[in-house]
Each structure stands twice: as C-alpha cells, then as structure tokens.
Design an enzyme around this catalytic site. Structure first.
Site, PDB file in Angstrom:
ATOM      1  N   TYR A  57       0.845  -1.199   0.000  1.00 29.98           N
ATOM      2  CA  TYR A  57       0.000   0.000   0.000  1.00 29.98           C
ATOM      3  C   TYR A  57       0.879   1.247   0.000  1.00 29.98           C
ATOM      4  CZ  TYR A  57      -3.426   3.414   1.745  1.00 29.98           C
ATOM      5  OH  TYR A  57      -4.240   4.518   1.906  1.00 29.98           O
ATOM      6  N   LYS A  98       1.061   4.232  -2.883  1.00 32.70           N
ATOM      7  CA  LYS A  98       0.801   5.634  -2.574  1.00 32.70           C
ATOM      8  C   LYS A  98       2.002   6.522  -2.934  1.00 32.70           C
ATOM      9  CE  LYS A  98      -3.401   5.950  -0.891  1.00 32.70           C
ATOM     10  NZ  LYS A  98      -4.413   6.849  -1.486  1.00 32.70           N
ATOM     11  N   VAL A 157      -6.092   9.724  10.461  1.00 35.99           N
ATOM     12  CA  VAL A 157      -7.320  10.526  10.467  1.00 35.99           C
ATOM     13  C   VAL A 157      -8.479   9.665  10.990  1.00 35.99           C
ATOM     14  CG1 VAL A 157      -8.852  11.952   9.081  1.00 35.99           C
ATOM     15  CG2 VAL A 157      -6.427  11.780   8.488  1.00 35.99           C
ATOM     16  N   HIS A 178      -9.382   1.450  10.808  1.00 32.51           N
ATOM     17  CA  HIS A 178      -8.199   2.094  11.367  1.00 32.51           C
ATOM     18  C   HIS A 178      -8.268   2.058  12.895  1.00 32.51           C
ATOM     19  CE1 HIS A 178      -7.793   4.203   7.285  1.00 32.51           C
ATOM     20  NE2 HIS A 178      -6.775   3.384   7.417  1.00 32.51           N
ATOM     21  N   ARG A 183       1.140   7.848  18.020  1.00 35.60           N
ATOM     22  CA  ARG A 183       0.514   8.297  16.786  1.00 35.60           C
ATOM     23  C   ARG A 183       0.041   9.755  16.928  1.00 35.60           C
ATOM     24  NH1 ARG A 183       2.691   4.306  15.469  1.00 35.60           N
ATOM     25  NH2 ARG A 183       1.840   2.455  14.448  1.00 35.60           N
TER      26      ARG A 183
END
Length: 324
Positions: A146, A150, A176, A189, A218
């Site tokens: 992934y 990206k 997010v 997530h 995080r």
C-alpha cells in the site's frame, strides 16, 4: 479564504466521496458553507464507478467533465488486513491511481489533489519525518505494498508536471478519524476500531481487549480539520511537492492514552487488557507539520479529546448505519 482555482465555473469531482475524508469535505462544503461562487461539487462513491476499470473511470470523467479533482478513492484497511493481503493493496491502488490521474490528464483537469498516508515514509528514519524524506528508504513491512502504491502518486505527479505541465499534487495524512469512518474491529483504522470495540465491550459487559502493547505513538487528526485543509490545498497550495496535513509533533499520543480517552467518552467501566501477542506495527512515525504551519500558521486543530468525544457521539447515534 481566497480562491486561486482560476476563472470561470469549477466542477470539483471527489473520488471516494462516501468515505471518511469525502464525507468530511462534504460536511465542510455543504453544512459549514465553505463554498466559493461558481463551484459545483460532485461526490463519487464506488456505486458510481469502479475506478479499477479504466473504461468506467473514463465514462465517469466524461460524464461530469471536472475541472478539478480531489482523489481520495483507495483500497484501504487496518494493520492486520494489510499484513495478510499486501499484494492486492499494491495492484489495486496502482490501477486506481493510474486510471484517475491519466483520465484527469486526458480531459484537461486543471488541478488534482491526491491523498497519501504517513505510512509511505521510510521505516528506518530519523524523526520528525518531513515531505523531503518520502523516498529515502523502504516503508514498514506490515503494509509495504500500500505504501509503495501511494508513493507512486508523488512520482506520477512529478512526471505529469515534467511532461505536460500539469499541476497535480498530494497531501499526506496521519491517522485521520471521525464520523463516517470504517469502525470495523478487524479492518478499520486503529482509533475507530477501538471505539467500536469499547462500545461492544460496554454493551456486553466484557473486558476491553486492545491488540498490542498500547505503546506505539501516533498523531491523530480529526477528519473535519482535514476536510478544511484539503479545501485550502485545492484553492491555495500551488506546489507539486506534497504537503503533510497533520497535528504537530507535540500532539502525539500513545495508543494507551487514546484508549483512555475513548473509555472516558463512552463511559466504559470494565477491565482493559492489552494483548501483547498481537503486532504493534510501527512504534512511531512522527511527522512534522512545519511546512503546513509556514502556509497556515493560525489554523486551529480540534483537540484530540474533543474530537474523540464527537466521534464517539456520532458512532453511538449512527450505530445502525455506521460501517462496522
């Protein structure tokens, strides 16, 4: 906010418009009224077109004829799904991104703002990470496919500019969360999965079992803040180089601290267990938002505790329709 989108009517196509960030942008544009005269907004979902298919991608671009694109669509998942299906995340995201960027080019789209994740950064690096460090080494093994897919958006953006003068850019997001997220315990997530897990543990009267040690750090950013910043990037940010949209280094918290905020917001009184047999993933991936602060020094992020409270309230109110 003054617009630099150029003269004349603007048709802004948002891929992945039904997801977390798409819904946040829609909220900012429609409910908060952050809309410039002459703008027409089109929010696409997977029901409108399968962007893995170049024919369907071309058809939806020809139907709407956008002048600007916010590209959010992606094959995404949580840590454990990435670890299991790395190859599929590479192939599907490469195809989606290539189809969208090439159709944007062929139809003369003025500007594309694509969405990257902080997982693209090198695993072995110094902190804080900034935008110049994207390609300095391999990403973490857990989601390397992934991450590479990206990263290639940044490469393509530079190539479209070099070859054709296209002003396509990208924003980099870190952890997010918010309303309309994927709250699935296995595939969502981390923060949203934990909200669902805590809510279920409270309903069932069981212990809250958190995967991992709780020690990874995080930077969690509220989706509506990101919605506002992506609009700024579309209208004001003129670089091809990507820009990190995130809370600052000082706002970094451990997973354990985030769990405590969720527990408080949902009024969970049960036992909290950390399952250290499960992978932690990267222990930290601290990103610098210094570049963003040079552009918008006065932007105020929603405090994490308040953002978690709002997200928990939305999840409880919309539990029957939320992605769980």
């Amino acid at each position: 906010m003054d617009s630099q989108l150029g003269p004349g009517p603007r048709r802004i196509l948002v891929t992945g418009g039904s997801g977390l960030i798409g819904k946040a942008i829609e909220h900012v544009v429609i409910k908060e009224g952050d809309k410039v005269d002459g703008e027409e907004w089109i929010f696409l979902s997977s029901k409108d077109a399968n962007l893995l298919d170049v024919v369907q991608t071309r058809a939806v671009f020809e139907k709407h004829r956008p002048t600007h694109v916010i590209h959010l669509a992606a094959k995404v998942g949580g840590l454990y799904l990435h670890m299991r299906d790395n190859l599929y995340f590479l192939r599907d995201n490469l195809r989606i991104n290539d189809n969208v960027l090439q159709m944007a080019h062929e139809l003369g789209v003025t500007k594309v703002v694509s969405c990257l994740s902080s997982c693209i950064f090198p695993d072995k690096t110094s902190y804080p990470i900034d935008e110049t460090m994207i390609h300095n080494g391999p990403p973490h093994d857990s989601n390397f496919c992934y991450s590479h897919a990206k990263r290639m958006i940044d490469v393509q953006n530079r190539a479209y500019f070099q070859q054709y003068g296209r002003r396509y850019t990208a924003v980099i997001l870190a952890n997010v969360f918010g309303p309309h997220d994927n709250f699935n315990i296995e595939n969502g997530h981390v923060l949203s999965a934990l909200i669902n897990k805590t809510y279920k543990a409270k309903k069932e009267g069981t212990a809250l079992n958190v995967w991992g040690s709780g020690n990874p750090q995080r930077q969690f950013t509220y989706s509506l803040d990101i919605g506002r910043l992506i609009l700024w990037a579309l209208r004001e940010y003129d670089e091809i180089d990507p820009i990190i949209l995130s809370v600052g280094e000082q706002d970094e918290v451990t997973i354990k601290e985030a769990v405590e905020m969720i527990v408080e917001s949902l009024d969970f009184k049960g036992e909290i267990l950390f399952d250290t047999s499960m992978s932690d993933g990267q222990m930290k991936k601290t990103a610098s938002n210094a570049k963003l602060r040079r552009y918008v020094p006065d932007f105020v992020f929603t405090p994490l505790k308040e953002a978690i409270q709002r997200t928990c309230e939305w999840f409880v109110e919309n539990y029957d329709s939320a992605r769980t």
